[in-house]
Design a protein around this motif. Sequence first.
Motif, PDB file in Angstrom:
ATOM      1  N   TYR A  50     -23.293  -2.278 -30.449  1.00 22.04           N
ATOM      2  CA  TYR A  50     -22.263  -3.205 -30.025  1.00 22.04           C
ATOM      3  C   TYR A  50     -21.135  -2.279 -30.687  1.00 22.04           C
ATOM      4  O   TYR A  50     -20.253  -2.811 -31.874  1.00 22.04           O
ATOM      5  CB  TYR A  50     -22.188  -4.401 -30.607  1.00 22.04           C
ATOM      6  CG  TYR A  50     -23.346  -5.395 -30.210  1.00 22.04           C
ATOM      7  CD1 TYR A  50     -22.859  -5.694 -28.488  1.00 22.04           C
ATOM      8  CD2 TYR A  50     -24.444  -5.740 -30.523  1.00 22.04           C
ATOM      9  CE1 TYR A  50     -23.818  -6.423 -27.726  1.00 22.04           C
ATOM     10  CE2 TYR A  50     -25.340  -6.464 -29.706  1.00 22.04           C
ATOM     11  CZ  TYR A  50     -24.968  -6.974 -28.497  1.00 22.04           C
ATOM     12  OH  TYR A  50     -25.930  -7.674 -27.868  1.00 22.04           O
ATOM     13  N   ALA A  51     -20.300  -1.263 -30.287  1.00 25.82           N
ATOM     14  CA  ALA A  51     -19.525  -0.456 -30.689  1.00 25.82           C
ATOM     15  C   ALA A  51     -18.042  -1.331 -30.677  1.00 25.82           C
ATOM     16  O   ALA A  51     -18.010  -2.226 -29.922  1.00 25.82           O
ATOM     17  CB  ALA A  51     -19.220   0.674 -30.084  1.00 25.82           C
ATOM     18  N   ILE A  54     -29.310  -0.954 -40.561  1.00 28.25           N
ATOM     19  CA  ILE A  54     -29.097  -1.965 -39.653  1.00 28.25           C
ATOM     20  C   ILE A  54     -27.722  -1.822 -39.050  1.00 28.25           C
ATOM     21  O   ILE A  54     -27.323  -2.143 -38.082  1.00 28.25           O
ATOM     22  CB  ILE A  54     -29.541  -3.453 -40.378  1.00 28.25           C
ATOM     23  CG1 ILE A  54     -30.940  -3.290 -40.661  1.00 28.25           C
ATOM     24  CG2 ILE A  54     -28.926  -4.718 -39.566  1.00 28.25           C
ATOM     25  CD1 ILE A  54     -31.207  -4.629 -41.530  1.00 28.25           C
ATOM     26  N   LYS A  55     -26.792  -1.583 -40.150  1.00 28.54           N
ATOM     27  CA  LYS A  55     -25.156  -1.551 -39.601  1.00 28.54           C
ATOM     28  C   LYS A  55     -24.913  -0.486 -38.520  1.00 28.54           C
ATOM     29  O   LYS A  55     -24.406  -0.510 -37.741  1.00 28.54           O
ATOM     30  CB  LYS A  55     -24.338  -1.327 -40.788  1.00 28.54           C
ATOM     31  CG  LYS A  55     -24.443  -2.562 -41.965  1.00 28.54           C
ATOM     32  CD  LYS A  55     -23.472  -2.174 -42.811  1.00 28.54           C
ATOM     33  CE  LYS A  55     -23.684  -3.400 -44.282  1.00 28.54           C
ATOM     34  NZ  LYS A  55     -22.924  -2.791 -45.284  1.00 28.54           N
ATOM     35  N   GLU A  56     -25.607   0.649 -38.949  1.00 30.38           N
ATOM     36  CA  GLU A  56     -25.716   1.676 -37.951  1.00 30.38           C
ATOM     37  C   GLU A  56     -26.074   1.382 -36.535  1.00 30.38           C
ATOM     38  O   GLU A  56     -25.414   1.748 -35.682  1.00 30.38           O
ATOM     39  CB  GLU A  56     -26.232   3.094 -38.598  1.00 30.38           C
ATOM     40  CG  GLU A  56     -26.035   4.331 -38.026  1.00 30.38           C
ATOM     41  CD  GLU A  56     -26.548   5.406 -38.458  1.00 30.38           C
ATOM     42  OE1 GLU A  56     -26.647   6.661 -37.872  1.00 30.38           O
ATOM     43  OE2 GLU A  56     -27.374   5.280 -39.562  1.00 30.38           O
ATOM     44  N   LEU A  57     -27.255   1.010 -36.459  1.00 31.09           N
ATOM     45  CA  LEU A  57     -27.928   0.298 -35.194  1.00 31.09           C
ATOM     46  C   LEU A  57     -26.794  -0.567 -34.507  1.00 31.09           C
ATOM     47  O   LEU A  57     -26.716  -0.559 -33.259  1.00 31.09           O
ATOM     48  CB  LEU A  57     -29.218  -0.072 -35.471  1.00 31.09           C
ATOM     49  CG  LEU A  57     -29.959  -0.485 -34.287  1.00 31.09           C
ATOM     50  CD1 LEU A  57     -30.234   0.609 -33.319  1.00 31.09           C
ATOM     51  CD2 LEU A  57     -31.545  -1.201 -34.455  1.00 31.09           C
ATOM     52  N   ALA A  58     -26.284  -1.342 -35.193  1.00 30.64           N
ATOM     53  CA  ALA A  58     -25.481  -2.485 -34.800  1.00 30.64           C
ATOM     54  C   ALA A  58     -24.206  -1.981 -34.172  1.00 30.64           C
ATOM     55  O   ALA A  58     -23.726  -2.125 -33.043  1.00 30.64           O
ATOM     56  CB  ALA A  58     -25.036  -3.520 -35.629  1.00 30.64           C
ATOM     57  N   GLY A  59     -23.523  -0.772 -34.871  1.00 34.69           N
ATOM     58  CA  GLY A  59     -22.452  -0.025 -34.350  1.00 34.69           C
ATOM     59  C   GLY A  59     -22.897   0.771 -32.987  1.00 34.69           C
ATOM     60  O   GLY A  59     -21.938   0.973 -32.183  1.00 34.69           O
ATOM     61  N   LEU A  60     -24.368   1.068 -32.960  1.00 35.78           N
ATOM     62  CA  LEU A  60     -24.639   1.944 -31.744  1.00 35.78           C
ATOM     63  C   LEU A  60     -24.495   0.997 -30.507  1.00 35.78           C
ATOM     64  O   LEU A  60     -24.290   1.429 -29.579  1.00 35.78           O
ATOM     65  CB  LEU A  60     -25.971   2.706 -32.160  1.00 35.78           C
ATOM     66  CG  LEU A  60     -26.413   3.593 -31.159  1.00 35.78           C
ATOM     67  CD1 LEU A  60     -25.693   4.844 -30.748  1.00 35.78           C
ATOM     68  CD2 LEU A  60     -27.977   3.830 -31.391  1.00 35.78           C
ATOM     69  N   ASP A 119     -23.524 -17.817 -37.322  1.00 38.24           N
ATOM     70  CA  ASP A 119     -22.717 -16.677 -37.164  1.00 38.24           C
ATOM     71  C   ASP A 119     -23.007 -16.303 -35.472  1.00 38.24           C
ATOM     72  O   ASP A 119     -23.944 -15.719 -35.165  1.00 38.24           O
ATOM     73  CB  ASP A 119     -23.215 -15.627 -38.080  1.00 38.24           C
ATOM     74  CG  ASP A 119     -21.901 -14.118 -37.731  1.00 38.24           C
ATOM     75  OD1 ASP A 119     -21.266 -14.160 -36.681  1.00 38.24           O
ATOM     76  OD2 ASP A 119     -21.985 -13.470 -38.777  1.00 38.24           O
ATOM     77  N   ASN A 120     -21.889 -16.862 -34.835  1.00 36.88           N
ATOM     78  CA  ASN A 120     -22.164 -16.547 -33.457  1.00 36.88           C
ATOM     79  C   ASN A 120     -21.247 -15.199 -32.939  1.00 36.88           C
ATOM     80  O   ASN A 120     -21.111 -15.101 -31.605  1.00 36.88           O
ATOM     81  CB  ASN A 120     -21.394 -17.674 -32.278  1.00 36.88           C
ATOM     82  CG  ASN A 120     -22.508 -18.930 -32.791  1.00 36.88           C
ATOM     83  OD1 ASN A 120     -23.765 -18.743 -32.754  1.00 36.88           O
ATOM     84  ND2 ASN A 120     -21.873 -20.171 -32.898  1.00 36.88           N
ATOM     85  N   SER A 121     -20.974 -14.257 -33.841  1.00 32.92           N
ATOM     86  CA  SER A 121     -20.355 -13.014 -33.171  1.00 32.92           C
ATOM     87  C   SER A 121     -21.633 -12.120 -32.727  1.00 32.92           C
ATOM     88  O   SER A 121     -22.862 -12.471 -33.004  1.00 32.92           O
ATOM     89  CB  SER A 121     -19.818 -12.330 -34.609  1.00 32.92           C
ATOM     90  OG  SER A 121     -20.679 -11.919 -35.345  1.00 32.92           O
ATOM     91  N   GLU A 122     -21.040 -11.220 -31.950  1.00 34.24           N
ATOM     92  CA  GLU A 122     -22.061 -10.388 -31.437  1.00 34.24           C
ATOM     93  C   GLU A 122     -22.828  -9.557 -32.506  1.00 34.24           C
ATOM     94  O   GLU A 122     -24.459  -9.554 -32.433  1.00 34.24           O
ATOM     95  CB  GLU A 122     -21.658  -9.277 -30.460  1.00 34.24           C
ATOM     96  CG  GLU A 122     -21.015 -10.006 -29.297  1.00 34.24           C
ATOM     97  CD  GLU A 122     -20.446  -9.031 -28.110  1.00 34.24           C
ATOM     98  OE1 GLU A 122     -21.353  -8.984 -26.960  1.00 34.24           O
ATOM     99  OE2 GLU A 122     -19.427  -8.509 -28.231  1.00 34.24           O
TER     100      GLU A 122
END
Length: 265
Positions: free
Chosen positions: A137-138, A129-135, A65-68
């Motif tokens: 890489y919004a 983990i999802k919350e941190l990713a959103g912070l 998975d090469n997405s950010e």
Amino acid sequence: VDISGDERNIAAAIDKYLHPIKDKYGIVRNNQVAILCRSNSTAFKVGENLSTPYKIFEETVLDRDNSEWGRFFRDLISARFDEAVFAVDYAEQLFSEELEPQKYRKALALCQSIFSNSFEEFCNAEDKIKELAGLVYAQKETKVALNNLHSVISDPHQLKNYVPARENELNIMTLHKSKGLEFNIVFHMDMYKWIIPNEYGDESSVQQDLNLHYVGLTRAKDACYIMNGTARFRSKKNDYIFAEPSSFLSKPGLAERRKDVRWEM
């Protein structure tokens, strides 16, 4: 390195020459050494013939998975199980306390919560983990990355591939899996015709194989040993066939930059 024989003989040669190589480069721990392979079949074939302890790292759905968000999830999970990395260290990589104090404090709190989960409890950290990713890489969220994260952290078999090898264990993994990692010593496998590169591939495919070879070479901080046998394992037919060296090894300008040796067993 030329070896008479196949992956079984190459494994025996690595066993034999490992300690002299470690002494030469001042390497203390086996987990500073990696055996990188084109495929999982080679990785397992080498592993089952090694006497030295090892850990095989299989590719998971996140590894391709090469997405950010996908790359972020891989890095975060690996950091959590690396005993040398602490929650505060990881938060400081994401945000500057001086320049972005609010985001830093939020990231630190999330990291501390994520890192507090044990291997057995790590699936409980999914929302953090999802919350941190959103912070970090919004607007970069992808459903595929979220599904891949859930698949990995809810499956102990996949999750264990992000737990580092013990000090006495060699790392064995595919070239794809090794992206972003570094080791003092690398044993680069599968540099054979039809494997790297796939002679049946088009120009784009050959270029991708060249990039993969580049990945293997550049994972090594001290030395990369390209291991070539006179035969190779063919997983599709579960047999051994004559092995021809990769055309990549005869590219102009390489001979004077490479030391060709033969290891006798």
